[in-house]
Design a protein around this motif. Sequence first.
Motif, PDB file in Angstrom:
ATOM      1  N   PHE A  64       0.833  -1.212   0.000  1.00 49.33           N
ATOM      2  CA  PHE A  64       0.000   0.000   0.000  1.00 49.33           C
ATOM      3  C   PHE A  64       0.862   1.255   0.000  1.00 49.33           C
ATOM      4  O   PHE A  64       0.549   2.231  -0.668  1.00 49.33           O
ATOM      5  N   ILE A  65       1.953   1.235   0.755  1.00 53.64           N
ATOM      6  CA  ILE A  65       2.857   2.386   0.792  1.00 53.64           C
ATOM      7  C   ILE A  65       3.518   2.584  -0.567  1.00 53.64           C
ATOM      8  O   ILE A  65       3.491   3.681  -1.134  1.00 53.64           O
ATOM      9  N   ASP A  66       4.102   1.520  -1.099  1.00 52.97           N
ATOM     10  CA  ASP A  66       4.850   1.606  -2.349  1.00 52.97           C
ATOM     11  C   ASP A  66       3.977   1.950  -3.543  1.00 52.97           C
ATOM     12  O   ASP A  66       4.374   2.716  -4.418  1.00 52.97           O
ATOM     13  N   LYS A  67       2.785   1.398  -3.607  1.00 56.21           N
ATOM     14  CA  LYS A  67       1.936   1.553  -4.789  1.00 56.21           C
ATOM     15  C   LYS A  67       0.993   2.759  -4.712  1.00 56.21           C
ATOM     16  O   LYS A  67       0.726   3.396  -5.715  1.00 56.21           O
ATOM     17  N   PHE A  68       0.478   3.048  -3.520  1.00 55.14           N
ATOM     18  CA  PHE A  68      -0.574   4.069  -3.403  1.00 55.14           C
ATOM     19  C   PHE A  68      -0.272   5.188  -2.408  1.00 55.14           C
ATOM     20  O   PHE A  68      -1.132   6.036  -2.179  1.00 55.14           O
ATOM     21  N   SER A  69       0.888   5.176  -1.781  1.00 54.52           N
ATOM     22  CA  SER A  69       1.230   6.143  -0.727  1.00 54.52           C
ATOM     23  C   SER A  69       0.216   6.125   0.407  1.00 54.52           C
ATOM     24  O   SER A  69      -0.067   7.154   1.020  1.00 54.52           O
ATOM     25  N   LEU A  70      -0.337   4.951   0.678  1.00 57.44           N
ATOM     26  CA  LEU A  70      -1.252   4.754   1.808  1.00 57.44           C
ATOM     27  C   LEU A  70      -0.488   4.028   2.908  1.00 57.44           C
ATOM     28  O   LEU A  70       0.116   2.986   2.656  1.00 57.44           O
ATOM     29  N   VAL A  71      -0.520   4.570   4.107  1.00 56.14           N
ATOM     30  CA  VAL A  71       0.154   3.931   5.231  1.00 56.14           C
ATOM     31  C   VAL A  71      -0.912   3.411   6.185  1.00 56.14           C
ATOM     32  O   VAL A  71      -1.708   4.174   6.718  1.00 56.14           O
ATOM     33  N   ASP A  93      -3.183   6.547   6.626  1.00 58.41           N
ATOM     34  CA  ASP A  93      -2.656   7.861   6.251  1.00 58.41           C
ATOM     35  C   ASP A  93      -2.419   7.891   4.754  1.00 58.41           C
ATOM     36  O   ASP A  93      -1.811   6.982   4.205  1.00 58.41           O
ATOM     37  N   LYS A  94      -2.881   8.944   4.099  1.00 57.50           N
ATOM     38  CA  LYS A  94      -2.664   9.140   2.668  1.00 57.50           C
ATOM     39  C   LYS A  94      -1.773  10.359   2.486  1.00 57.50           C
ATOM     40  O   LYS A  94      -2.068  11.423   3.011  1.00 57.50           O
ATOM     41  N   TYR A  95      -0.689  10.191   1.766  1.00 59.45           N
ATOM     42  CA  TYR A  95       0.241  11.285   1.485  1.00 59.45           C
ATOM     43  C   TYR A  95       0.059  11.703   0.033  1.00 59.45           C
ATOM     44  O   TYR A  95       0.457  10.984  -0.872  1.00 59.45           O
ATOM     45  N   ASN A  96      -0.595  12.857  -0.184  1.00 61.41           N
ATOM     46  CA  ASN A  96      -0.847  13.250  -1.568  1.00 61.41           C
ATOM     47  C   ASN A  96      -1.332  14.692  -1.668  1.00 61.41           C
ATOM     48  O   ASN A  96      -2.512  14.883  -1.909  1.00 61.41           O
ATOM     49  N   PRO A  97      -0.612  15.719  -1.604  1.00 59.83           N
ATOM     50  CA  PRO A  97       0.700  15.899  -1.009  1.00 59.83           C
ATOM     51  C   PRO A  97       0.612  16.170   0.483  1.00 59.83           C
ATOM     52  O   PRO A  97       1.613  16.349   1.140  1.00 59.83           O
ATOM     53  N   TYR A  98      -0.600  16.226   1.024  1.00 54.50           N
ATOM     54  CA  TYR A  98      -0.773  16.461   2.456  1.00 54.50           C
ATOM     55  C   TYR A  98      -1.121  15.149   3.135  1.00 54.50           C
ATOM     56  O   TYR A  98      -1.558  14.204   2.498  1.00 54.50           O
ATOM     57  N   ILE A  99      -0.976  15.105   4.424  1.00 50.23           N
ATOM     58  CA  ILE A  99      -1.329  13.902   5.165  1.00 50.23           C
ATOM     59  C   ILE A  99      -2.814  13.968   5.506  1.00 50.23           C
ATOM     60  O   ILE A  99      -3.283  14.908   6.130  1.00 50.23           O
ATOM     61  N   ILE A 100      -3.542  12.967   5.059  1.00 47.86           N
ATOM     62  CA  ILE A 100      -4.953  12.819   5.418  1.00 47.86           C
ATOM     63  C   ILE A 100      -5.030  11.556   6.268  1.00 47.86           C
ATOM     64  O   ILE A 100      -4.716  10.468   5.798  1.00 47.86           O
ATOM     65  N   GLN A 101      -5.406  11.687   7.528  1.00 45.85           N
ATOM     66  CA  GLN A 101      -5.416  10.533   8.417  1.00 45.85           C
ATOM     67  C   GLN A 101      -6.842  10.162   8.784  1.00 45.85           C
ATOM     68  O   GLN A 101      -7.674  11.015   9.050  1.00 45.85           O
ATOM     69  N   GLU A 102      -7.077   8.867   8.761  1.00 46.56           N
ATOM     70  CA  GLU A 102      -8.369   8.338   9.175  1.00 46.56           C
ATOM     71  C   GLU A 102      -8.103   7.233  10.182  1.00 46.56           C
ATOM     72  O   GLU A 102      -7.258   6.367   9.942  1.00 46.56           O
TER      73      GLU A 102
END
Length: 129
Positions: A64-71, A93-102
Amino acid sequence: MEDYVSFEQAKALKELGFDIPTRYYYWIMFPEELKEGIVVADHNTEDSENHFSAPSLYQAKKWFIDKFSLVVSSLPCVTDPNVDVLKWRYYVDKYNPYIIQEGSIKVYDYFEEALSAGIDRALQILKEK
């Protein structure tokens, strides 16, 4: 296989293009008969429609990190300061370009449970795109 993705998660990962060789896999031998196997290979190739790679929770998390920038994370939480028992929640956490955390509202008894639930949520987020 508590440290590995479930069959439903394996199917969803295959749909999203998971292509990393894994040690474990699921396969459907006959309708409604699910089996598990051990062979290090990419089990999600086009010619293996009844085979599904079963990555470890860590492998799925890294993909998920490598392919979609989802942590996807499983972190401890304190539900009662008077009780000496750790509980767990997941965070995506989604990095694109800001951190969106759920994060999960639900609390889980085990680290793997929370991480698996986080993987379910990450799969859902990607399907909604």
